[in-house]
Design a protein around this motif. Sequence first.
Motif, PDB file in Angstrom:
ATOM      1  N   VAL A   5      44.359   4.659 -37.530  1.00  0.00           N
ATOM      2  CA  VAL A   5      43.956   4.256 -36.176  1.00  0.00           C
ATOM      3  C   VAL A   5      43.083   5.346 -35.564  1.00  0.00           C
ATOM      4  N   ASP A   6      41.899   4.960 -35.134  1.00  0.00           N
ATOM      5  CA  ASP A   6      40.997   5.880 -34.445  1.00  0.00           C
ATOM      6  C   ASP A   6      41.305   5.807 -32.950  1.00  0.00           C
ATOM      7  N   GLU A   7      41.867   6.888 -32.426  1.00  0.00           N
ATOM      8  CA  GLU A   7      42.283   6.913 -31.009  1.00  0.00           C
ATOM      9  C   GLU A   7      41.280   7.670 -30.135  1.00  0.00           C
ATOM     10  N   ALA A   8      40.009   7.669 -30.526  1.00  0.00           N
ATOM     11  CA  ALA A   8      38.989   8.424 -29.790  1.00  0.00           C
ATOM     12  C   ALA A   8      39.061   8.179 -28.280  1.00  0.00           C
ATOM     13  N   HIS A   9      39.180   6.906 -27.891  1.00  0.00           N
ATOM     14  CA  HIS A   9      39.126   6.579 -26.456  1.00  0.00           C
ATOM     15  C   HIS A   9      40.506   6.394 -25.834  1.00  0.00           C
ATOM     16  N   SER A  10      41.558   6.565 -26.607  1.00  0.00           N
ATOM     17  CA  SER A  10      42.892   6.298 -26.065  1.00  0.00           C
ATOM     18  C   SER A  10      43.772   7.540 -25.973  1.00  0.00           C
ATOM     19  N   VAL A  63      41.452   0.583 -37.839  1.00  0.00           N
ATOM     20  CA  VAL A  63      41.217  -0.041 -36.526  1.00  0.00           C
ATOM     21  C   VAL A  63      41.082   1.062 -35.473  1.00  0.00           C
ATOM     22  N   GLU A  64      40.666   0.657 -34.277  1.00  0.00           N
ATOM     23  CA  GLU A  64      40.545   1.618 -33.177  1.00  0.00           C
ATOM     24  C   GLU A  64      41.563   1.272 -32.092  1.00  0.00           C
ATOM     25  N   GLY A  65      41.994   2.289 -31.337  1.00  0.00           N
ATOM     26  CA  GLY A  65      42.945   2.048 -30.249  1.00  0.00           C
ATOM     27  C   GLY A  65      42.269   1.274 -29.127  1.00  0.00           C
ATOM     28  N   THR A 120      34.704  19.307 -37.491  1.00  0.00           N
ATOM     29  CA  THR A 120      33.747  19.837 -36.516  1.00  0.00           C
ATOM     30  C   THR A 120      33.286  18.788 -35.496  1.00  0.00           C
ATOM     31  N   THR A 121      33.362  17.509 -35.849  1.00  0.00           N
ATOM     32  CA  THR A 121      33.136  16.448 -34.854  1.00  0.00           C
ATOM     33  C   THR A 121      34.105  15.294 -35.151  1.00  0.00           C
ATOM     34  N   GLY A 122      34.241  14.412 -34.183  1.00  0.00           N
ATOM     35  CA  GLY A 122      35.045  13.206 -34.394  1.00  0.00           C
ATOM     36  C   GLY A 122      34.364  12.309 -35.425  1.00  0.00           C
ATOM     37  N   TYR A 123      33.061  12.274 -35.372  1.00  0.00           N
ATOM     38  CA  TYR A 123      32.274  11.493 -36.326  1.00  0.00           C
ATOM     39  C   TYR A 123      32.609  11.925 -37.763  1.00  0.00           C
ATOM     40  N   GLN A 124      32.664  13.241 -37.958  1.00  0.00           N
ATOM     41  CA  GLN A 124      32.965  13.752 -39.302  1.00  0.00           C
ATOM     42  C   GLN A 124      34.406  13.465 -39.721  1.00  0.00           C
ATOM     43  N   ALA A 125      35.311  13.402 -38.759  1.00  0.00           N
ATOM     44  CA  ALA A 125      36.702  13.082 -39.104  1.00  0.00           C
ATOM     45  C   ALA A 125      36.739  11.687 -39.734  1.00  0.00           C
ATOM     46  N   ASN A 126      36.117  10.723 -39.074  1.00  0.00           N
ATOM     47  CA  ASN A 126      36.095   9.361 -39.641  1.00  0.00           C
ATOM     48  C   ASN A 126      35.289   9.303 -40.935  1.00  0.00           C
ATOM     49  N   LEU A 127      34.088   9.830 -40.870  1.00  0.00           N
ATOM     50  CA  LEU A 127      33.196   9.774 -42.035  1.00  0.00           C
ATOM     51  C   LEU A 127      33.874  10.399 -43.256  1.00  0.00           C
ATOM     52  N   SER A 166      33.868  -2.062 -35.710  1.00  0.00           N
ATOM     53  CA  SER A 166      34.155  -0.637 -35.871  1.00  0.00           C
ATOM     54  C   SER A 166      32.992   0.254 -35.439  1.00  0.00           C
ATOM     55  N   HIS A 167      33.361   1.455 -35.034  1.00  0.00           N
ATOM     56  CA  HIS A 167      32.381   2.467 -34.633  1.00  0.00           C
ATOM     57  C   HIS A 167      31.483   2.856 -35.814  1.00  0.00           C
ATOM     58  N   ALA A 168      30.282   3.326 -35.492  1.00  0.00           N
ATOM     59  CA  ALA A 168      29.296   3.717 -36.515  1.00  0.00           C
ATOM     60  C   ALA A 168      29.875   4.719 -37.523  1.00  0.00           C
ATOM     61  N   TYR A 179      38.392   0.010 -28.060  1.00  0.00           N
ATOM     62  CA  TYR A 179      37.022  -0.124 -28.591  1.00  0.00           C
ATOM     63  C   TYR A 179      36.014   0.392 -27.570  1.00  0.00           C
ATOM     64  N   SER A 180      35.066   1.172 -28.092  1.00  0.00           N
ATOM     65  CA  SER A 180      34.237   1.987 -27.205  1.00  0.00           C
ATOM     66  C   SER A 180      33.242   1.194 -26.366  1.00  0.00           C
ATOM     67  N   MET A 181      32.878  -0.003 -26.783  1.00  0.00           N
ATOM     68  CA  MET A 181      31.857  -0.732 -26.034  1.00  0.00           C
ATOM     69  C   MET A 181      32.457  -1.664 -24.990  1.00  0.00           C
ATOM     70  N   GLY A 206      41.291  11.341 -34.176  1.00  0.00           N
ATOM     71  CA  GLY A 206      40.915  11.476 -32.769  1.00  0.00           C
ATOM     72  C   GLY A 206      39.748  12.425 -32.620  1.00  0.00           C
ATOM     73  N   THR A 207      39.308  12.570 -31.390  1.00  0.00           N
ATOM     74  CA  THR A 207      38.172  13.439 -31.109  1.00  0.00           C
ATOM     75  C   THR A 207      38.503  14.368 -29.946  1.00  0.00           C
ATOM     76  N   PHE A 208      37.837  15.512 -29.927  1.00  0.00           N
ATOM     77  CA  PHE A 208      37.995  16.453 -28.798  1.00  0.00           C
ATOM     78  C   PHE A 208      36.913  16.216 -27.745  1.00  0.00           C
ATOM     79  N   SER A 209      36.018  15.250 -27.999  1.00  0.00           N
ATOM     80  CA  SER A 209      34.835  15.134 -27.145  1.00  0.00           C
ATOM     81  C   SER A 209      35.016  14.186 -25.967  1.00  0.00           C
ATOM     82  N   LYS A 210      36.228  13.706 -25.762  1.00  0.00           N
ATOM     83  CA  LYS A 210      36.420  12.787 -24.635  1.00  0.00           C
ATOM     84  C   LYS A 210      37.509  13.366 -23.711  1.00  0.00           C
ATOM     85  N   THR A 211      38.742  12.926 -23.835  1.00  0.00           N
ATOM     86  CA  THR A 211      39.790  13.425 -22.935  1.00  0.00           C
ATOM     87  C   THR A 211      39.932  14.945 -22.995  1.00  0.00           C
TER      88      THR A 211
HETATM   89  N1  PMP Z   1      35.239   7.044 -32.948  1.00  0.00           N
HETATM   90  C1  PMP Z   1      34.912   6.332 -31.857  1.00  0.00           C
HETATM   91  C2  PMP Z   1      35.609   5.042 -31.598  1.00  0.00           C
HETATM   92  C3  PMP Z   1      33.941   6.806 -30.982  1.00  0.00           C
HETATM   93  O1  PMP Z   1      33.605   6.095 -29.902  1.00  0.00           O
HETATM   94  C4  PMP Z   1      33.302   8.041 -31.266  1.00  0.00           C
HETATM   95  C5  PMP Z   1      32.240   8.637 -30.358  1.00  0.00           C
HETATM   96  N2  PMP Z   1      31.778   7.907 -29.346  1.00  0.00           N
HETATM   97  C6  PMP Z   1      33.649   8.729 -32.413  1.00  0.00           C
HETATM   98  C7  PMP Z   1      34.631   8.210 -33.224  1.00  0.00           C
HETATM   99  C8  PMP Z   1      32.965  10.015 -32.783  1.00  0.00           C
HETATM  100  O2  PMP Z   1      33.421  11.057 -32.005  1.00  0.00           O
HETATM  101  P1  PMP Z   1      32.509  12.320 -31.620  1.00  0.00           P
HETATM  102  O3  PMP Z   1      31.439  11.850 -30.692  1.00  0.00           O
HETATM  103  O4  PMP Z   1      33.472  13.223 -30.978  1.00  0.00           O
HETATM  104  O5  PMP Z   1      31.942  12.874 -32.878  1.00  0.00           O
END
Ligand code: PMP
Length: 406
Positions: A208-213, A179-181, A109-116, A135-137, A183-185, A239-244
């Motif tokens: 690999v978390d490709e949220a931003h890639s 690792v992440e593709g 349901t969220t990208g956060y939940q995919a990782n968590l 790493s992301h939160a 890094y978000s910051m 990955g996440t649906f909330s970006k690209t």
């Molecule tokens: N992974 C990374 C690297 C992110 O930056 C984010 C969100 N900024 C997430 C996961 C979580 O994705 P979402 O906001 O779609 O839940």
Amino acid sequence: MGIFDRYRPLLDSYQAMRATGIDPLVTMERVLSPTEAIINGRKTLLVGTNNYFGLTFDQECIEAAVEATRAEGTGTTGSRMLNGTYAQHAALERELADFYGMKHCMVTTTGYQANLGIISTLVGEGDYLVIDADSHASIYDACKQTQATIIRFKHNDPASLEARLRRLKDQPGNKLVVVEGIYSMLGDTAPLKAFVDITKRYGGYILVDEAHSLGALGEHGRGLVEEAGVLEQVDFVVGTFSKTLGAVGGFCVSSHDGFEALRVATRAYMFTASLPPAVVASVRAALKVVRRDGAALRARLWENVATLYDGLAAAGFRLGPEHGPVVAVLMPDQTTTIAIWHALLEAGIYVNVAVPPATPGGLCLLRCSLSAAHSRGQLQHVVETLSEVAQRFGVLETARKRAIAG
Ligand code: PMP
């Protein structure tokens, strides 16, 4: 002690900031397009929304969402485990697996939940979860939910990863490297080929978390795994649906045979309602756009990256280490960061303010993110306005002195 007392210092500093007339929590009063919104009654240029392809207003995505709502209703009102799996959820999973050339996919349901959910379920007692320190939160929160031993290695440092894995060489238990593709910051990319080689040499798994890639990197937009030529070696891509893809939701793909077990073991998948029909439909439409028009959108995005990054670098700003859809502008301290962020907002430009503890290395940043939907003129305006504002606060002067000194 009251239940909120531990948050007193946080609340005090937030209220002190609001007392100066600055509220870092903005409200988009009306969103006009992928690049413009009304904030504080003012038309504002958006340069901090992760809307990398600008698909939030794509007509095909909107039509698909509207049609799905009419056909299937506003929500599933249930978990994937119960009444929340519609044919569309399964179709989206097949399409994502196909996009990556993998056998399995799970949509969350969220990208956060995919990782968590997925990271904390993949490893358990007796296993090792080996993560990049920056790493992301959502990855750090997965660490809190697993019984595995957590080991951090130095950000983007293959030698540091290797040293950790070498020490674990004779330990029983699985080792999962995360690792992440991008890094978000700071917007830096991982040395992924080296990470994959090392992980495999020591018999580990790599996620690999490709949220931003997603969309932004790789010949077909499959992210850094594609660009680095390691798609077939990585074990899991998140990955996440909330970006690209311009919506909300998350996913994980893999070719491992046991993957489907995660559907009945991942709590963040099992105990929450599934994505509503509108979101699933718009994400499916967005994925089609990525497959069909991705090359052109990616080219536009990277032209925009060059305009902003090179423009800001030429103006004398200190920036994140490389070109990318995230452009981090380094600021000297928190007070100046917030003051400049606010001045920019007053001038009609929204960027993200990013300060510790959300940032690596205690850095204070104005975090910009680019979109294929930005025009060159909009980004030139950002360079000019940010230069003007930063000059007013003496920031460019400090950066110039530092450059001369060192
Ligand atoms: N992974 C990374 C690297 C992110 O930056 C984010 C969100 N900024 C997430 C996961 C979580 O994705 P979402 O906001 O779609 O839940």
